[in-house]
Design a protein around this motif. Structure first.
Motif, PDB file in Angstrom:
ATOM      1  N   VAL A   8      67.381  70.388  62.371  1.00 35.22           N
ATOM      2  CA  VAL A   8      67.789  70.187  60.984  1.00 35.22           C
ATOM      3  C   VAL A   8      68.704  71.347  60.602  1.00 35.22           C
ATOM      4  N   ILE A   9      69.905  71.009  60.145  1.00 38.09           N
ATOM      5  CA  ILE A   9      70.887  72.019  59.757  1.00 38.09           C
ATOM      6  C   ILE A   9      71.296  71.773  58.314  1.00 38.09           C
ATOM      7  N   GLU A  10      71.229  72.818  57.510  1.00 38.24           N
ATOM      8  CA  GLU A  10      71.745  72.744  56.151  1.00 38.24           C
ATOM      9  C   GLU A  10      73.217  73.117  56.222  1.00 38.24           C
ATOM     10  N   HIS A  11      74.075  72.179  55.881  1.00 41.23           N
ATOM     11  CA  HIS A  11      75.513  72.441  55.938  1.00 41.23           C
ATOM     12  C   HIS A  11      76.127  72.099  54.590  1.00 41.23           C
ATOM     13  N   PHE A  12      76.519  73.117  53.868  1.00 42.38           N
ATOM     14  CA  PHE A  12      77.043  72.912  52.523  1.00 42.38           C
ATOM     15  C   PHE A  12      78.499  73.323  52.394  1.00 42.38           C
ATOM     16  N   GLY A  13      79.211  73.346  53.506  1.00 41.89           N
ATOM     17  CA  GLY A  13      80.630  73.659  53.439  1.00 41.89           C
ATOM     18  C   GLY A  13      81.002  74.733  54.442  1.00 41.89           C
ATOM     19  N   GLY A  14      82.236  75.151  54.357  1.00 42.10           N
ATOM     20  CA  GLY A  14      82.707  76.183  55.257  1.00 42.10           C
ATOM     21  C   GLY A  14      83.657  75.650  56.314  1.00 42.10           C
ATOM     22  N   GLY A  15      83.963  74.378  56.246  1.00 46.98           N
ATOM     23  CA  GLY A  15      84.949  73.812  57.154  1.00 46.98           C
ATOM     24  C   GLY A  15      84.373  73.308  58.459  1.00 46.98           C
ATOM     25  N   SER A  16      85.229  72.615  59.186  1.00 51.88           N
ATOM     26  CA  SER A  16      84.795  71.957  60.415  1.00 51.88           C
ATOM     27  C   SER A  16      84.415  72.955  61.496  1.00 51.88           C
ATOM     28  N   GLY A  17      85.100  74.110  61.547  1.00 53.07           N
ATOM     29  CA  GLY A  17      84.780  75.107  62.563  1.00 53.07           C
ATOM     30  C   GLY A  17      83.368  75.623  62.426  1.00 53.07           C
ATOM     31  N   LEU A  18      82.940  75.879  61.195  1.00 56.34           N
ATOM     32  CA  LEU A  18      81.584  76.360  60.956  1.00 56.34           C
ATOM     33  C   LEU A  18      80.565  75.293  61.345  1.00 56.34           C
ATOM     34  N   LEU A  19      80.811  74.059  60.970  1.00 56.62           N
ATOM     35  CA  LEU A  19      79.890  72.969  61.298  1.00 56.62           C
ATOM     36  C   LEU A  19      79.727  72.843  62.814  1.00 56.62           C
ATOM     37  N   GLN A  20      80.837  72.813  63.531  1.00 59.15           N
ATOM     38  CA  GLN A  20      80.752  72.703  64.991  1.00 59.15           C
ATOM     39  C   GLN A  20      80.026  73.903  65.584  1.00 59.15           C
ATOM     40  N   SER A  21      80.296  75.093  65.062  1.00 57.26           N
ATOM     41  CA  SER A  21      79.614  76.291  65.558  1.00 57.26           C
ATOM     42  C   SER A  21      78.107  76.203  65.343  1.00 57.26           C
ATOM     43  N   GLU A  22      77.690  75.710  64.180  1.00 56.86           N
ATOM     44  CA  GLU A  22      76.260  75.557  63.904  1.00 56.86           C
ATOM     45  C   GLU A  22      75.614  74.589  64.898  1.00 56.86           C
ATOM     46  N   ILE A  23      76.288  73.491  65.172  1.00 58.42           N
ATOM     47  CA  ILE A  23      75.753  72.488  66.096  1.00 58.42           C
ATOM     48  C   ILE A  23      75.705  73.051  67.513  1.00 58.42           C
ATOM     49  N   TYR A  24      76.810  73.650  67.961  1.00 56.74           N
ATOM     50  CA  TYR A  24      76.838  74.215  69.318  1.00 56.74           C
ATOM     51  C   TYR A  24      75.816  75.341  69.479  1.00 56.74           C
ATOM     52  N   LEU A  62      63.564  56.506  61.672  1.00 63.12           N
ATOM     53  CA  LEU A  62      62.427  55.909  62.391  1.00 63.12           C
ATOM     54  C   LEU A  62      62.877  54.868  63.417  1.00 63.12           C
ATOM     55  N   GLU A  63      64.021  54.249  63.177  1.00 62.27           N
ATOM     56  CA  GLU A  63      64.490  53.167  64.050  1.00 62.27           C
ATOM     57  C   GLU A  63      65.403  53.651  65.178  1.00 62.27           C
ATOM     58  N   ASN A  64      65.772  54.929  65.175  1.00 68.71           N
ATOM     59  CA  ASN A  64      66.717  55.466  66.156  1.00 68.71           C
ATOM     60  C   ASN A  64      66.242  56.819  66.658  1.00 68.71           C
ATOM     61  N   LYS A  65      66.721  57.197  67.841  1.00 65.16           N
ATOM     62  CA  LYS A  65      66.417  58.535  68.353  1.00 65.16           C
ATOM     63  C   LYS A  65      67.485  59.475  67.812  1.00 65.16           C
ATOM     64  N   ILE A  66      67.102  60.305  66.883  1.00 62.80           N
ATOM     65  CA  ILE A  66      68.027  61.213  66.214  1.00 62.80           C
ATOM     66  C   ILE A  66      67.867  62.617  66.789  1.00 62.80           C
ATOM     67  N   ASP A  67      69.006  63.228  67.109  1.00 59.91           N
ATOM     68  CA  ASP A  67      69.001  64.585  67.650  1.00 59.91           C
ATOM     69  C   ASP A  67      69.194  65.644  66.568  1.00 59.91           C
ATOM     70  N   PHE A  68      70.038  65.314  65.580  1.00 61.86           N
ATOM     71  CA  PHE A  68      70.363  66.268  64.520  1.00 61.86           C
ATOM     72  C   PHE A  68      70.288  65.609  63.155  1.00 61.86           C
ATOM     73  N   VAL A  69      69.773  66.361  62.191  1.00 57.04           N
ATOM     74  CA  VAL A  69      69.825  65.979  60.782  1.00 57.04           C
ATOM     75  C   VAL A  69      70.654  67.044  60.087  1.00 57.04           C
ATOM     76  N   LEU A  70      71.725  66.620  59.447  1.00 58.15           N
ATOM     77  CA  LEU A  70      72.551  67.534  58.672  1.00 58.15           C
ATOM     78  C   LEU A  70      72.308  67.260  57.194  1.00 58.15           C
ATOM     79  N   LEU A  71      71.959  68.298  56.478  1.00 50.42           N
ATOM     80  CA  LEU A  71      71.760  68.193  55.043  1.00 50.42           C
ATOM     81  C   LEU A  71      73.020  68.696  54.372  1.00 50.42           C
ATOM     82  N   SER A  72      73.667  67.828  53.614  1.00 50.21           N
ATOM     83  CA  SER A  72      74.930  68.160  52.980  1.00 50.21           C
ATOM     84  C   SER A  72      74.704  68.430  51.499  1.00 50.21           C
TER      85      SER A  72
END
Length: 104
Positions: free
Chosen positions: A79-95, A45-55
């Motif tokens: 909103v992205i559910e990210h429960f693993g898979g390494g940094s490459g997968l996370l970056q791919s999801e965001i991009y 609420l206090e910031n402009k958030i672009d992405f929420v990652l659920l770990s």
């Protein structure tokens, strides 16, 4: 271009720290991690958030409530559910989300 702002919510502290570090490795991204959804909501609420990652470690009810809260207060948030898979997968999801929104 201003930095993209991320909130990462996760109950598994070691994994949360890793995901925050992976996101912050990109010079155009800034992530803050939370293990408590109430603190995450306050930050949202206090910031402009672009992405929420659920770990990992979040139960389904909290995940649904937090997602609903975020989208209700900012329909543009991704909103992205990210429960693993390494940094490459996370970056791919965001991009992938950025590309779909025409921000790449």
């Amino acid at each position: 271009m201003s930095k993209l702002e991320f909130i990462i919510l996760g109950k598994n502290q070691p994994i949360l720290e890793i995901v925050v570090r992976l996101v912050n490795a990109n010079e155009n991204w800034n992530a803050v991690g939370f293990g408590d959804e109430n603190l995450a909501q306050k930050h949202f609420l206090e910031n402009k958030i672009d992405f929420v990652l659920l770990s990992s470690g979040i139960d389904d009810a909290v995940e649904k409530e937090f997602t609903h809260f975020c989208v209700k207060h900012n329909p543009e948030v991704e909103v992205i559910e990210h429960f693993g898979g390494g940094s490459g997968l996370l970056q791919s999801e965001i991009y992938d989300r950025l590309h779909k929104k025409g921000k790449l």
